[in-house]
Design an enzyme around this catalytic site. Structure first.
Site, PDB file in Angstrom:
ATOM      1  N   GLY A  15       0.830  -1.206   0.000  1.00  0.00           N
ATOM      2  CA  GLY A  15       0.000   0.000   0.000  1.00  0.00           C
ATOM      3  C   GLY A  15       0.854   1.241   0.000  1.00  0.00           C
ATOM      4  O   GLY A  15       2.079   1.183  -0.153  1.00  0.00           O
ATOM      5  N   GLY A  16       0.172   2.348   0.186  1.00  0.00           N
ATOM      6  CA  GLY A  16       0.901   3.609   0.254  1.00  0.00           C
ATOM      7  C   GLY A  16       0.043   4.747  -0.221  1.00  0.00           C
ATOM      8  O   GLY A  16      -0.862   4.561  -1.031  1.00  0.00           O
ATOM      9  N   GLY A  17       0.304   5.903   0.322  1.00  0.00           N
ATOM     10  CA  GLY A  17      -0.447   7.092  -0.051  1.00  0.00           C
ATOM     11  C   GLY A  17       0.504   8.187  -0.460  1.00  0.00           C
ATOM     12  O   GLY A  17       1.586   7.918  -0.986  1.00  0.00           O
ATOM     13  N   LYS A  37       6.652   0.861   6.819  1.00  0.00           N
ATOM     14  CA  LYS A  37       6.202   2.076   6.138  1.00  0.00           C
ATOM     15  C   LYS A  37       7.428   2.942   5.893  1.00  0.00           C
ATOM     16  O   LYS A  37       8.173   3.243   6.823  1.00  0.00           O
ATOM     17  CB  LYS A  37       5.178   2.789   7.021  1.00  0.00           C
ATOM     18  CG  LYS A  37       4.494   3.949   6.359  1.00  0.00           C
ATOM     19  CD  LYS A  37       3.267   4.349   7.164  1.00  0.00           C
ATOM     20  CE  LYS A  37       2.535   5.492   6.496  1.00  0.00           C
ATOM     21  NZ  LYS A  37       1.259   5.780   7.144  1.00  0.00           N
ATOM     22  N   ASP A 131      -7.444  11.587  10.857  1.00  0.00           N
ATOM     23  CA  ASP A 131      -7.551  11.086   9.475  1.00  0.00           C
ATOM     24  C   ASP A 131      -8.298   9.753   9.462  1.00  0.00           C
ATOM     25  O   ASP A 131      -7.893   8.813   8.782  1.00  0.00           O
ATOM     26  CB  ASP A 131      -6.153  10.967   8.859  1.00  0.00           C
ATOM     27  CG  ASP A 131      -6.177  10.831   7.339  1.00  0.00           C
ATOM     28  OD1 ASP A 131      -7.199  11.192   6.711  1.00  0.00           O
ATOM     29  OD2 ASP A 131      -5.174  10.357   6.774  1.00  0.00           O
TER      30      ASP A 131
HETATM   31  P1  ATP Z   1       0.097   8.509   3.628  1.00  0.00           P
HETATM   32  O1  ATP Z   1       0.290   8.852   5.069  1.00  0.00           O
HETATM   33  O2  ATP Z   1       1.178   8.981   2.772  1.00  0.00           O
HETATM   34  O3  ATP Z   1      -1.264   8.859   3.155  1.00  0.00           O
HETATM   35  P2  ATP Z   1      -0.933   6.101   3.825  1.00  0.00           P
HETATM   36  O4  ATP Z   1      -1.850   6.836   4.721  1.00  0.00           O
HETATM   37  O5  ATP Z   1      -1.512   5.670   2.538  1.00  0.00           O
HETATM   38  O6  ATP Z   1       0.257   6.942   3.560  1.00  0.00           O
HETATM   39  P3  ATP Z   1      -1.236   3.882   5.493  1.00  0.00           P
HETATM   40  O7  ATP Z   1      -2.614   4.395   5.612  1.00  0.00           O
HETATM   41  O8  ATP Z   1      -0.516   3.647   6.756  1.00  0.00           O
HETATM   42  O9  ATP Z   1      -0.373   4.826   4.586  1.00  0.00           O
HETATM   43  O10 ATP Z   1      -1.246   2.526   4.664  1.00  0.00           O
HETATM   44  C1  ATP Z   1      -1.732   2.471   3.326  1.00  0.00           C
HETATM   45  C2  ATP Z   1      -2.291   1.098   3.038  1.00  0.00           C
HETATM   46  O11 ATP Z   1      -1.286   0.086   3.243  1.00  0.00           O
HETATM   47  C3  ATP Z   1      -3.445   0.709   3.935  1.00  0.00           C
HETATM   48  O12 ATP Z   1      -4.688   1.159   3.422  1.00  0.00           O
HETATM   49  C4  ATP Z   1      -3.359  -0.807   3.924  1.00  0.00           C
HETATM   50  O13 ATP Z   1      -3.998  -1.340   2.780  1.00  0.00           O
HETATM   51  C5  ATP Z   1      -1.865  -1.065   3.840  1.00  0.00           C
HETATM   52  N1  ATP Z   1      -1.291  -1.205   5.199  1.00  0.00           N
HETATM   53  C6  ATP Z   1      -0.849  -0.210   5.991  1.00  0.00           C
HETATM   54  N2  ATP Z   1      -0.399  -0.667   7.167  1.00  0.00           N
HETATM   55  C7  ATP Z   1      -0.561  -1.998   7.145  1.00  0.00           C
HETATM   56  C8  ATP Z   1      -0.288  -3.057   8.086  1.00  0.00           C
HETATM   57  N3  ATP Z   1       0.241  -2.799   9.297  1.00  0.00           N
HETATM   58  N4  ATP Z   1      -0.587  -4.322   7.723  1.00  0.00           N
HETATM   59  C9  ATP Z   1      -1.127  -4.569   6.517  1.00  0.00           C
HETATM   60  N5  ATP Z   1      -1.416  -3.632   5.577  1.00  0.00           N
HETATM   61  C10 ATP Z   1      -1.139  -2.352   5.879  1.00  0.00           C
HETATM   62 MG    MG Z   2      -3.579   6.157   5.131  1.00  0.00          MG
HETATM   63 MG    MG Z   3      -1.042   8.757   6.313  1.00  0.00          MG
END
Ligand code: ATP
Ligand code: MG
Ligand code: MG
Length: 282
Positions: A15-17, A37, A131
């Site tokens: 994943g990732g944002g 992450k 969030d």
């Molecule tokens: P940003 O902060 O840049 O927006 P993000 O918010 O997208 O990044 P996360 O929300 O932490 O990052 O994670 C993105 C996606 O990665 C989640 O929606 C999920 O699908 C997957 N993911 C995150 N953490 C985990 C975890 N601990 N175990 C399994 N999958 C995960």
């Molecule tokens: Mg997120």
């Molecule tokens: Mg985030």
């Protein structure tokens, strides 16, 4: 091959944002899978982003709760800043909603209950999530809900709305006060949870718009269609929770996660869950 921090073998991207990428990895030392992450390369020289990334690790690490993703480790190797977390095998709530919403009221309430439990714990520790949205709610194969992404530990100003796609996405879950850019608190998290519950129950977002600004304005000004008008199978007691948590005036919302938790628990009583759908019988 090369193990991050001499310890974490990166397996695959999960994943990732806007700010970070998330990988499944293997912790060689403890012989278990973890989620890693990693701050995106374009932000490693931006002090504000590095600070925010660290703050995320600190916020999450100060919590210890079955419905919060645990933080195991943080580190930096050259330009790679990383957070090591509990790996949750399953899906995020956004995937669940896209696949099969509207959910049965009972399932939606059970999920909301666990999110609310995590929020109560965070709020008791003076941490506001800021969030809450389906992407940040992970659901394990066992059905256990885990809240992640404590990345925005400070109020987001309106200028943030115009930035990256993932930030823009969250405007659908912004409370009115958050949309205005004024300080947010516990009640903003509960408003966002109300939106998530609305979406699980109806399969729709309450406010949609052409642009992030127009959605933000709707949070501030517009009434939403009541959940039971969209899906008449929703029990009245469950709709009442959505309506109360989504009041525009924070003073009319639940005063605490504990209070919302009580109402969610009450909804699961059999007589409430299966209350008659037709109230007038001629
Ligand atoms: P940003 O902060 O840049 O927006 P993000 O918010 O997208 O990044 P996360 O929300 O932490 O990052 O994670 C993105 C996606 O990665 C989640 O929606 C999920 O699908 C997957 N993911 C995150 N953490 C985990 C975890 N601990 N175990 C399994 N999958 C995960
Ligand atoms: Mg997120
Ligand atoms: Mg985030």
């Amino acid at each position: 091959g090369h193990d991050l921090g001499g310890r974490y073998e990166i397996l695959e991207r999960i994943g990732g944002g806007g700010m970070a990428l998330v990988y499944k990895a293997h912790d060689v030392l403890l012989s278990r899978n973890v989620a890693v992450k990693i701050l995106r390369q374009q932000f490693v020289h931006d002090e504000e982003f590095v600070r925010r990334f660290r703050r995320e690790a600190q916020s999450a690490a100060s919590l210890s709760h079955p419905n919060v993703v645990s933080v195991y480790d943080v580190g930096q190797e050259d330009e790679t800043h990383y957070i090591v977390m509990e790996y949750v095998e399953g899906s995020n709530l956004n995937e669940v909603i896209q696949e099969r919403a509207p959910l049965q009221a009972e399932e939606a309430v059970r999920i909301a209950l666990q999110i609310c439990d995590a929020l109560e714990h965070a709020h008791q520790n003076q941490i506001i999530h800021r969030d809450i949205k389906p992407h940040n709610i992970l659901i394990g194969k066992n059905g256990r809900v885990k809240v992640t992404d404590f990345g925005i530990a400070r109020a987001v100003t309106s200028s943030t709305i115009t930035q990256t796609g993932s930030v823009v996405g969250s405007v659908h879950y912004f409370s009115p006060e958050h949309a205005k850019g004024v300080s947010t608190g516990e009640k903003s998290d509960l408003y966002s949870l109300g939106i998530v519950l609305y979406q699980m129950l109806t399969g729709r977002l309450p406010f949609l718009g052409e642009s992030p600004i127009s959605v933000a304005l709707k949070h501030l000004q517009e009434d939403f269609e009541e959940p039971r008008a969209v899906n008449p199978h929703i029990p009245q007691s469950v709709e009442n929770i959505v309506v109360r948590s989504m009041r525009k005036n924070p003073g009319e919302r639940y005063s605490s996660a504990r209070e919302m938790l009580n109402d969610l628990e009450t909804c699961l009583l059999p007589e409430r869950l299966h209350e008659p759908k037709i109230t007038f019988d001629f």
